[in-house]
Design a protein around this motif. Structure first.
Motif, PDB file in Angstrom:
ATOM      1  N   ALA A  62      -0.256   4.350   0.668  1.00 52.94           N
ATOM      2  CA  ALA A  62      -0.895   5.482   1.353  1.00 52.94           C
ATOM      3  C   ALA A  62      -0.074   5.992   2.537  1.00 52.94           C
ATOM      4  N   CYS A  63       0.770   5.130   3.128  1.00 54.86           N
ATOM      5  CA  CYS A  63       1.686   5.655   4.141  1.00 54.86           C
ATOM      6  C   CYS A  63       2.933   4.786   4.162  1.00 54.86           C
ATOM      7  N   LYS A  65      -7.583   2.770   4.372  1.00 52.34           N
ATOM      8  CA  LYS A  65      -6.976   3.354   3.166  1.00 52.34           C
ATOM      9  C   LYS A  65      -6.371   2.246   2.305  1.00 52.34           C
ATOM     10  N   GLY A  66      -5.690   1.305   2.941  1.00 54.52           N
ATOM     11  CA  GLY A  66      -5.082   0.209   2.198  1.00 54.52           C
ATOM     12  C   GLY A  66      -6.131  -0.699   1.596  1.00 54.52           C
ATOM     13  N   CYS A 112       0.865  -1.179   0.000  1.00 55.92           N
ATOM     14  CA  CYS A 112       0.000   0.000   0.000  1.00 55.92           C
ATOM     15  C   CYS A 112       0.904   1.233   0.000  1.00 55.92           C
ATOM     16  N   HIS A 158      -4.791  -4.388   7.483  1.00 55.61           N
ATOM     17  CA  HIS A 158      -4.900  -3.183   6.660  1.00 55.61           C
ATOM     18  C   HIS A 158      -5.627  -2.126   7.448  1.00 55.61           C
ATOM     19  N   CYS A 159      -5.396  -0.865   7.146  1.00 57.06           N
ATOM     20  CA  CYS A 159      -6.372   0.134   7.593  1.00 57.06           C
ATOM     21  C   CYS A 159      -7.299   0.366   6.400  1.00 57.06           C
ATOM     22  N   VAL A 185       4.150   2.868   6.303  1.00 60.81           N
ATOM     23  CA  VAL A 185       4.131   1.553   6.977  1.00 60.81           C
ATOM     24  C   VAL A 185       4.345   0.461   5.919  1.00 60.81           C
ATOM     25  N   GLY A 186       3.734   0.667   4.745  1.00 71.83           N
ATOM     26  CA  GLY A 186       3.949  -0.263   3.647  1.00 71.83           C
ATOM     27  C   GLY A 186       3.292  -1.618   3.834  1.00 71.83           C
ATOM     28  N   CYS A 187       2.020  -1.627   4.252  1.00 70.80           N
ATOM     29  CA  CYS A 187       1.311  -2.908   4.459  1.00 70.80           C
ATOM     30  C   CYS A 187       1.234  -3.699   3.154  1.00 70.80           C
TER      31      CYS A 187
HETATM   32  S1  SF4 Z   1      -2.910   0.009   4.892  1.00 72.09           S
HETATM   33 FE1  SF4 Z   1      -2.981   1.867   6.160  1.00 72.09          FE
HETATM   34  S2  SF4 Z   1      -1.323   1.581   7.664  1.00 72.09           S
HETATM   35 FE2  SF4 Z   1      -0.945   0.136   5.976  1.00 72.09          FE
HETATM   36  S3  SF4 Z   1       0.424   1.215   4.537  1.00 72.09           S
HETATM   37 FE3  SF4 Z   1      -1.682   1.582   3.857  1.00 72.09          FE
HETATM   38  S4  SF4 Z   1      -2.260   3.506   4.834  1.00 72.09           S
HETATM   39 FE4  SF4 Z   1      -0.467   2.750   5.927  1.00 72.09          FE
END
Ligand code: SF4
Length: 186
Positions: free
Chosen positions: A64-65, A99-100, A62, A96-97, A67-69
Motif C-alpha cells: 500500500a505504500c 492499510k497493511g 505490504c 502495521h498501519c 515503507v514496505g512493512c
Molecule cells: S502497513 Fe501502512 S505504513 Fe506499512 S507499508 Fe503498508 S501502508 Fe505503508
C-alpha cells in the motif's frame, strides 16, 4: 409483549435505523436456521488448531505504500488464507498501519483490478500491458502535439520508492512540464 417492544423501539430510534436492525435480525435468524439444519457445523478441535492444513508461511511486504512493512502471508493451495505481522521485519518491527493490516482483503477482493482495462462501446475489455502502454504513450504524444507539454499533469504515488520517484520526475521533465506532484501531498 412483542408488539409493545416493537412500538418502544420504533418510538426511540429512527425509521432508517430500525429497518437496518430488522434486516440484521432477519439475517441472524436465517443463519441460525441454517446451522440447525446441519448446513453449518462447529469446527472440530483439530480444525481450530490448524484451520488451513498444508499451508505455508511466506514473508512478503505490504504494497500500500513504499515503507514496505513486513507481512507473513499464510498460503494454502495458492490462496492467501490468513495474515500475520512480521515481528522480525527490519523496518516495521511487527507494526502495521490499518492499510497493511487489511492487505489480505485487498489482494482477495472481487473488485481488485488485475489487468489493464479499457471501456469501449460501454463495455470493459482487457488489454495486454504492451497494448496499454502503446495507447497511453500515443495519447500523451497527441496531447503534447496538439496542446503543448503543460496539457499533462503527472501525479506520483505513495507506492513509489525514492528511486522510482526520481525517474518519474525525470519523465515529466522529458515531457517538458513542471506539472508534477505526489499523491501523498493530497
Ligand atoms: S502497513 Fe501502512 S505504513 Fe506499512 S507499508 Fe503498508 S501502508 Fe505503508
Amino acid at each position: 409483549m412483542l408488539k409493545s417492544t416493537y412500538d418502544a423501539l420504533k418510538a426511540n430510534i429512527g425509521r432508517r435505523s430500525f429497518l437496518k436492525m430488522a434486516a440484521i435480525a432477519t439475517a441472524a435468524i436465517a443463519t441460525s436456521a441454517l446451522a440447525n439444519d446441519g448446513i453449518t457445523r462447529s469446527a472440530t478441535e483439530q480444525e481450530i488448531k490448524n484451520p488451513f492444513p498444508g499451508s505455508e508461511n511466506i514473508k512478503t511486504i505490504c504494497t500500500a505504500c513504499s515503507v514496505g512493512c513486513g507481512i507473513i502471508a499464510e498460503v494454502q493451495n495458492g490462496v492467501w488464507v490468513r495474515q500475520e505481522v512480521a515481528q522480525d521485519h527490519p523496518i516495521s518491527l511487527g507494526g502495521h498501519c490499518c492499510k497493511g493490516a487489511d492487505m489480505i482483503d485487498m489482494v482477495r477482493s472481487e473488485v481488485r483490478l488485475k489487468h489493464p482495462m479499457v471501456k469501449e462501446g460501454g463495455k470493459w475489455k482487457r488489454l495486454s500491458w504492451d497494448e496499454a502502454l502503446d495507447r497511453i504513450s500515443a495519447k500523451l504524444k497527441s496531447a503534447h502535439e496538439k496542446f503543448g507539454a503543460d496539457s499533462a499533469m503527472f501525479l506520483g504515488s505513495a507506492k513509489m520508492s525514492t528511486e522510482q520517484a526520481y525517474y518519474f520526475r525525470k519523465f515529466a521533465a522529458m515531457y517538458g512540464t513542471n506539472n508534477i506532484d505526489h499523491q501523498a501531498r493530497i
